[in-house]
Design a protein around this motif. Sequence first.
Motif, PDB file in Angstrom:
ATOM      1  N   PRO A 133     -35.036  21.580   1.955  1.00 56.76           N
ATOM      2  CA  PRO A 133     -35.589  20.229   1.787  1.00 56.76           C
ATOM      3  C   PRO A 133     -36.110  19.613   3.078  1.00 56.76           C
ATOM      4  CG  PRO A 133     -33.464  20.444   0.667  1.00 56.76           C
ATOM      5  CD  PRO A 133     -33.642  21.684   1.492  1.00 56.76           C
ATOM      6  N   ASP A 134     -35.532  19.991   4.220  1.00 57.14           N
ATOM      7  CA  ASP A 134     -35.959  19.443   5.514  1.00 57.14           C
ATOM      8  C   ASP A 134     -36.869  20.423   6.268  1.00 57.14           C
ATOM      9  OD1 ASP A 134     -33.956  21.292   5.926  1.00 57.14           O
ATOM     10  OD2 ASP A 134     -32.862  20.101   7.421  1.00 57.14           O
ATOM     11  N   ALA A 135     -37.693  21.159   5.527  1.00 60.49           N
ATOM     12  CA  ALA A 135     -38.557  22.168   6.150  1.00 60.49           C
ATOM     13  C   ALA A 135     -39.448  21.585   7.232  1.00 60.49           C
ATOM     14  CB  ALA A 135     -39.395  22.862   5.084  1.00 60.49           C
ATOM     15  N   ALA A 136     -39.887  20.347   7.085  1.00 62.23           N
ATOM     16  CA  ALA A 136     -40.795  19.746   8.075  1.00 62.23           C
ATOM     17  C   ALA A 136     -40.147  19.697   9.459  1.00 62.23           C
ATOM     18  CB  ALA A 136     -41.200  18.343   7.628  1.00 62.23           C
ATOM     19  N   GLU A 137     -38.831  19.471   9.513  1.00 56.02           N
ATOM     20  CA  GLU A 137     -38.148  19.442  10.805  1.00 56.02           C
ATOM     21  C   GLU A 137     -38.209  20.805  11.485  1.00 56.02           C
ATOM     22  OE1 GLU A 137     -34.176  17.999  10.545  1.00 56.02           O
ATOM     23  OE2 GLU A 137     -34.724  16.298   9.262  1.00 56.02           O
ATOM     24  N   HIS A 138     -38.136  21.850  10.703  1.00 59.95           N
ATOM     25  CA  HIS A 138     -38.123  23.191  11.278  1.00 59.95           C
ATOM     26  C   HIS A 138     -39.534  23.633  11.674  1.00 59.95           C
ATOM     27  CE1 HIS A 138     -34.120  22.777   9.962  1.00 59.95           C
ATOM     28  NE2 HIS A 138     -34.429  22.848   8.681  1.00 59.95           N
ATOM     29  N   ARG A 139     -40.543  23.130  10.982  1.00 64.49           N
ATOM     30  CA  ARG A 139     -41.915  23.362  11.450  1.00 64.49           C
ATOM     31  C   ARG A 139     -42.108  22.722  12.817  1.00 64.49           C
ATOM     32  NH1 ARG A 139     -43.758  20.872   6.341  1.00 64.49           N
ATOM     33  NH2 ARG A 139     -43.134  22.373   4.734  1.00 64.49           N
ATOM     34  N   ARG A 245     -21.685  29.144   9.341  1.00 62.45           N
ATOM     35  CA  ARG A 245     -21.820  27.943   8.519  1.00 62.45           C
ATOM     36  C   ARG A 245     -22.381  26.772   9.331  1.00 62.45           C
ATOM     37  NH1 ARG A 245     -17.325  30.567   6.501  1.00 62.45           N
ATOM     38  NH2 ARG A 245     -17.185  30.719   4.223  1.00 62.45           N
ATOM     39  N   GLY A 246     -23.405  26.126   8.777  1.00 58.21           N
ATOM     40  CA  GLY A 246     -24.032  24.991   9.450  1.00 58.21           C
ATOM     41  C   GLY A 246     -25.198  25.355  10.326  1.00 58.21           C
ATOM     42  N   GLU A 247     -25.338  26.639  10.691  1.00 54.73           N
ATOM     43  CA  GLU A 247     -26.461  27.047  11.529  1.00 54.73           C
ATOM     44  C   GLU A 247     -27.702  27.256  10.663  1.00 54.73           C
ATOM     45  OE1 GLU A 247     -25.212  30.430  13.780  1.00 54.73           O
ATOM     46  OE2 GLU A 247     -23.753  29.271  14.953  1.00 54.73           O
ATOM     47  N   LEU A 248     -28.864  27.117  11.279  1.00 54.72           N
ATOM     48  CA  LEU A 248     -30.107  27.166  10.516  1.00 54.72           C
ATOM     49  C   LEU A 248     -30.298  28.484   9.759  1.00 54.72           C
ATOM     50  CD1 LEU A 248     -32.700  25.849   9.615  1.00 54.72           C
ATOM     51  CD2 LEU A 248     -33.752  26.533  11.792  1.00 54.72           C
ATOM     52  N   PRO A 249     -30.070  29.668  10.342  1.00 54.49           N
ATOM     53  CA  PRO A 249     -30.305  30.900   9.578  1.00 54.49           C
ATOM     54  C   PRO A 249     -29.390  31.051   8.360  1.00 54.49           C
ATOM     55  CG  PRO A 249     -30.247  31.363  11.935  1.00 54.49           C
ATOM     56  CD  PRO A 249     -29.749  29.975  11.754  1.00 54.49           C
ATOM     57  N   TYR A 250     -28.230  30.395   8.372  1.00 53.94           N
ATOM     58  CA  TYR A 250     -27.295  30.450   7.248  1.00 53.94           C
ATOM     59  C   TYR A 250     -27.824  29.687   6.038  1.00 53.94           C
ATOM     60  CZ  TYR A 250     -22.783  29.604   4.819  1.00 53.94           C
ATOM     61  OH  TYR A 250     -21.760  29.540   3.906  1.00 53.94           O
ATOM     62  N   ARG A 251     -28.494  28.582   6.303  1.00 51.81           N
ATOM     63  CA  ARG A 251     -28.769  27.607   5.248  1.00 51.81           C
ATOM     64  C   ARG A 251     -29.711  28.120   4.153  1.00 51.81           C
ATOM     65  NH1 ARG A 251     -31.115  22.612   7.610  1.00 51.81           N
ATOM     66  NH2 ARG A 251     -31.017  21.987   5.402  1.00 51.81           N
ATOM     67  N   PRO A 252     -30.795  28.848   4.446  1.00 47.58           N
ATOM     68  CA  PRO A 252     -31.647  29.305   3.348  1.00 47.58           C
ATOM     69  C   PRO A 252     -30.936  30.240   2.374  1.00 47.58           C
ATOM     70  CG  PRO A 252     -32.868  29.364   5.409  1.00 47.58           C
ATOM     71  CD  PRO A 252     -31.439  29.109   5.755  1.00 47.58           C
TER      72      PRO A 252
END
Length: 291
Positions: A133-139, A245-252
């Motif tokens: 849902p927060d993909a824009a932040e990662h772009r 847990r909580g790290e970006l690569p885990y979340r998808p």
Amino acid sequence: MTSPAIGHLRVDGATLHYEVRGEGPLLLLIPGGTGGAASFDGVADALAADYTVASYDPRGISRSPLDDPEAPQRVERHADDAFRLLELLSPDAPARVAACSSGAIVALHLLTAHPERIERVVAHEPPVVEVLPDAAEHRALLARVQDTFRREGLMPAAAVFAAGLRRPGADPADVRADARADARIGARAATELPPQAAARVQRTMADMPYFLGRIVPGFMAYRPDVDRLEALSDRLVLAAGADSRGELPYRPAAFLAERFGTELVHFPGGHTGLSTHPAEFGELLRKVLSA
């Protein structure tokens, strides 16, 4: 470690270095990052007791040179490389696939593009951040990484990237220290490590500009066909590190498992559990592949 049989496969725009061990149904191992086929050295022999285990250096990494080093890198092209290996090594039967990180993104596309060739996929922490849902932040993070790379160089950009992958609240000083440690390891490799380990570290460091400058922006902008993955979720195992847990690569992986109503399998260690806990990682992988 058993010496593998070495092969080379000509594909569009590159020549792939691949390694084969064991016998039985094919298990294709797709590495992430800059580790190449050597990423799986700690688990390949054990898996070869049950499978014909094939690992390889993705195009542009290590011993798989590109015809055009400046060519843009797309997930679809890398997935086609994996498909060509399946066609070569298991032309008459579907195969199992296990993949980590950026390699797991390739595995997701391979499954949606060629489901008839795949019996089961284990995808460990594919950073398909576009599903979040927060993909824009990662772009925005990826844009900062590329801007830092252009202005300041590799190691500052790697530190920005690593900081963006950490769980919220991580100390930025720890990230900078990790980046400096990586640089020191690379500098010592030629003189202080055994020859095989030194060669691997040197290849990894040499591939970092390509990985950060070409693989990361192209792969983390990729959005999988989520509906098609859901339809194929009976043969997809989404996995993550118990310490991630909580790290970006885990979340998808967690997001997709929840959407599909499937179990998120936790492997030992974090994002790099394959390297830090190879025996435990390999044992769980064998169980998951045969379940």
